[in-house]
Design a protein around this motif. Structure first.
Motif, PDB file in Angstrom:
ATOM      1  N   TRP A 108       2.215 -11.040  -5.077  1.00  0.00           N
ATOM      2  CA  TRP A 108       1.765 -10.121  -4.084  1.00  0.00           C
ATOM      3  C   TRP A 108       0.605  -9.305  -4.754  1.00  0.00           C
ATOM      4  CZ3 TRP A 108       6.829  -6.492  -3.455  1.00  0.00           C
ATOM      5  CH2 TRP A 108       7.743  -7.278  -2.553  1.00  0.00           C
ATOM      6  N   PHE A 109       0.469  -8.136  -3.763  1.00  0.00           N
ATOM      7  CA  PHE A 109      -0.806  -7.726  -4.260  1.00  0.00           C
ATOM      8  C   PHE A 109      -0.815  -6.128  -3.991  1.00  0.00           C
ATOM      9  CE2 PHE A 109      -2.266 -11.973  -3.574  1.00  0.00           C
ATOM     10  CZ  PHE A 109      -3.393 -11.880  -4.897  1.00  0.00           C
ATOM     11  N   SER A 110      -1.000  -5.584  -4.964  1.00  0.00           N
ATOM     12  CA  SER A 110      -1.169  -3.652  -4.850  1.00  0.00           C
ATOM     13  C   SER A 110      -2.236  -3.346  -4.062  1.00  0.00           C
ATOM     14  CB  SER A 110      -0.265  -3.334  -6.178  1.00  0.00           C
ATOM     15  OG  SER A 110      -1.179  -3.775  -7.423  1.00  0.00           O
ATOM     16  N   SER A 111      -1.966  -1.620  -4.012  1.00  0.00           N
ATOM     17  CA  SER A 111      -3.243  -0.712  -3.861  1.00  0.00           C
ATOM     18  C   SER A 111      -3.494  -0.007  -5.232  1.00  0.00           C
ATOM     19  CB  SER A 111      -2.886   0.349  -2.982  1.00  0.00           C
ATOM     20  OG  SER A 111      -1.749   1.076  -2.824  1.00  0.00           O
ATOM     21  N   GLU A 112      -4.033   0.428  -5.307  1.00  0.00           N
ATOM     22  CA  GLU A 112      -4.617   1.010  -6.576  1.00  0.00           C
ATOM     23  C   GLU A 112      -3.709   2.078  -7.110  1.00  0.00           C
ATOM     24  OE1 GLU A 112      -7.084   3.349  -3.159  1.00  0.00           O
ATOM     25  OE2 GLU A 112      -7.053   1.767  -3.777  1.00  0.00           O
ATOM     26  N   THR A 113      -2.646   2.382  -5.588  1.00  0.00           N
ATOM     27  CA  THR A 113      -2.003   3.917  -6.492  1.00  0.00           C
ATOM     28  C   THR A 113      -0.720   3.078  -6.996  1.00  0.00           C
ATOM     29  OG1 THR A 113      -1.539   3.099  -4.012  1.00  0.00           O
ATOM     30  CG2 THR A 113      -2.645   5.118  -4.079  1.00  0.00           C
ATOM     31  N   ILE A 114      -0.761   2.185  -7.133  1.00  0.00           N
ATOM     32  CA  ILE A 114       0.016   1.137  -7.629  1.00  0.00           C
ATOM     33  C   ILE A 114      -0.253   0.504  -9.035  1.00  0.00           C
ATOM     34  CG2 ILE A 114       1.852  -1.021  -7.700  1.00  0.00           C
ATOM     35  CD1 ILE A 114       1.977   0.166  -4.576  1.00  0.00           C
ATOM     36  N   THR A 115      -1.870  -0.441  -8.994  1.00  0.00           N
ATOM     37  CA  THR A 115      -1.808  -0.871 -10.025  1.00  0.00           C
ATOM     38  C   THR A 115      -1.975   0.276 -11.328  1.00  0.00           C
ATOM     39  OG1 THR A 115      -3.524  -1.832  -8.553  1.00  0.00           O
ATOM     40  CG2 THR A 115      -4.107  -2.055 -10.673  1.00  0.00           C
ATOM     41  N   ILE A 151       0.760  -1.455  -0.093  1.00  0.00           N
ATOM     42  CA  ILE A 151       0.017  -0.226   0.762  1.00  0.00           C
ATOM     43  C   ILE A 151       1.222   1.051  -0.118  1.00  0.00           C
ATOM     44  CG2 ILE A 151      -1.943   1.261   1.028  1.00  0.00           C
ATOM     45  CD1 ILE A 151      -2.538  -2.052   2.191  1.00  0.00           C
ATOM     46  N   SER A 152       1.475   2.037  -1.392  1.00  0.00           N
ATOM     47  CA  SER A 152       2.205   3.291  -0.821  1.00  0.00           C
ATOM     48  C   SER A 152       1.552   3.061  -2.330  1.00  0.00           C
ATOM     49  CB  SER A 152       3.209   2.479  -1.340  1.00  0.00           C
ATOM     50  OG  SER A 152       3.665   1.761  -2.354  1.00  0.00           O
ATOM     51  N   PHE A 153       2.975   4.429  -2.427  1.00  0.00           N
ATOM     52  CA  PHE A 153       2.810   5.299  -4.266  1.00  0.00           C
ATOM     53  C   PHE A 153       3.931   4.773  -4.982  1.00  0.00           C
ATOM     54  CE2 PHE A 153      -0.320   8.162  -1.214  1.00  0.00           C
ATOM     55  CZ  PHE A 153      -0.782   8.490  -1.601  1.00  0.00           C
ATOM     56  N   ASP A 154       4.596   6.081  -5.900  1.00  0.00           N
ATOM     57  CA  ASP A 154       5.811   5.548  -6.353  1.00  0.00           C
ATOM     58  C   ASP A 154       7.046   4.379  -5.873  1.00  0.00           C
ATOM     59  OD1 ASP A 154       4.123   6.377  -8.252  1.00  0.00           O
ATOM     60  OD2 ASP A 154       5.574   8.405  -8.849  1.00  0.00           O
ATOM     61  N   GLU A 155       6.858   5.028  -4.048  1.00  0.00           N
ATOM     62  CA  GLU A 155       8.160   4.277  -3.716  1.00  0.00           C
ATOM     63  C   GLU A 155       8.167   2.510  -3.779  1.00  0.00           C
ATOM     64  OE1 GLU A 155       4.978   5.490  -0.505  1.00  0.00           O
ATOM     65  OE2 GLU A 155       5.986   6.426  -2.189  1.00  0.00           O
ATOM     66  N   ALA A 156       6.916   2.074  -4.265  1.00  0.00           N
ATOM     67  CA  ALA A 156       7.095   0.421  -4.736  1.00  0.00           C
ATOM     68  C   ALA A 156       7.727   0.688  -5.648  1.00  0.00           C
ATOM     69  CB  ALA A 156       5.367   0.247  -5.405  1.00  0.00           C
ATOM     70  N   THR A 157       7.818   1.282  -6.444  1.00  0.00           N
ATOM     71  CA  THR A 157       9.577   0.993  -7.346  1.00  0.00           C
ATOM     72  C   THR A 157      10.998   0.270  -6.605  1.00  0.00           C
ATOM     73  OG1 THR A 157      10.310   2.880  -7.868  1.00  0.00           O
ATOM     74  CG2 THR A 157       8.567   2.219  -9.445  1.00  0.00           C
ATOM     75  N   LYS A 158      11.355   1.535  -5.423  1.00  0.00           N
ATOM     76  CA  LYS A 158      12.102   0.953  -4.277  1.00  0.00           C
ATOM     77  C   LYS A 158      11.672  -0.421  -4.072  1.00  0.00           C
ATOM     78  CE  LYS A 158      14.248   4.689  -5.198  1.00  0.00           C
ATOM     79  NZ  LYS A 158      15.900   4.454  -6.493  1.00  0.00           N
ATOM     80  N   ILE A 159      10.727  -0.350  -3.485  1.00  0.00           N
ATOM     81  CA  ILE A 159      10.551  -1.782  -2.922  1.00  0.00           C
ATOM     82  C   ILE A 159      11.080  -3.462  -3.363  1.00  0.00           C
ATOM     83  CG2 ILE A 159       8.700  -3.355  -1.707  1.00  0.00           C
ATOM     84  CD1 ILE A 159       7.580  -0.576  -0.734  1.00  0.00           C
ATOM     85  N   LEU A 160      10.265  -2.766  -4.831  1.00  0.00           N
ATOM     86  CA  LEU A 160       9.992  -3.987  -5.936  1.00  0.00           C
ATOM     87  C   LEU A 160      12.254  -3.990  -6.338  1.00  0.00           C
ATOM     88  CD1 LEU A 160       6.959  -3.531  -7.843  1.00  0.00           C
ATOM     89  CD2 LEU A 160       7.607  -5.436  -6.618  1.00  0.00           C
TER      90      LEU A 160
END
Length: 207
Positions: free
Chosen positions: A51-58, A28-37
């Motif tokens: 892995w599942f994502s919030s709508e801010t990433i989908t 559950i995040s914004f563009d910082e999901a790229t750093k996590i991935l």
């Protein structure tokens, strides 16, 4: 410190005494999901689960901008939802116009910006005095039931959420070549009047 965050997630996964196919990571995040991935590939325990994502990433294009990050998302079968847009002549027409104007794809949630003022205008039109906010609030649900727009029927429930709705389900899949990736719409969750909610596969892929 994403390595620390992922290490904590890995510890949490290891503490669960159950099969890996019953465990998942939810971002559950914004563009910082790229750093996590980006850092996720170094953590074996997190590579073997969904892995599942919030709508801010989908459907967010930043996930696909870096080939390695996109590959990591693909290997984890990263899946998420966006609000679903009905397949209607009106919605298809507006989406085509926006895509032409923007010159690129856009997040489906953007279409709700058209229906919010449309629904409010319909509700206000039912009032004896359009400047009476208390009357508007008291009759909002009834007024919302009279409006259907780009995103479908806008009928609200007592909590102010849409009473009937659907979600589009997306995941990251390989593109036309092995080193390319795309968001692919795989299914829909539908909640329509008169029948129980259900999930149905999406018939075609979307680049």
């Amino acid at each position: 410190d994403w390595e620390s965050v992922l290490a904590k997630a890995s510890t949490a996964v290891n503490s669960l005494e159950m099969e890996k196919d019953r465990v998942a990571v939810v971002i559950i995040s914004f563009d910082e999901a790229t750093k996590i991935l980006e850092h996720s590939a170094t953590t074996d325990q997190l590579n073997d689960i969904r892995w599942f994502s919030s709508e801010t990433i989908t459907y967010n294009p930043v996930i696909l901008e870096d080939q390695q990050i996109a590959q990591n998302a693909f290997e984890k079968n990263l899946t998420g939802v966006t609000f679903g847009i009905p397949d209607s002549e009106l919605s298809n027409s507006v989406q085509a116009e926006i895509a032409t104007f923007a010159g690129s794809d856009f997040h489906p949630d953007a279409l709700f910006a058209y229906d919010i003022p449309g629904m409010l205008a319909t509700a206000i039109d039912q009032l004896d005095d359009p400047y009476q906010i208390d009357e508007l609030l008291a009759t909002m649900i009834e007024g919302s039931s009279l409006y259907a727009g780009i995103t479908g029927w806008a009928y609200l429930n007592e909590q102010g959420d849409r009473k009937y709705y659907h979600y589009d389900i997306w995941n990251v899949q390989q593109g036309e070549t092995p080193d390319s990736y795309k968001w692919n719409r795989t299914a829909k969750f539908l909640n329509n009047p008169g029948i129980p909610a259900y999930i149905t596969p999406f018939a075609t892929t979307v680049d």
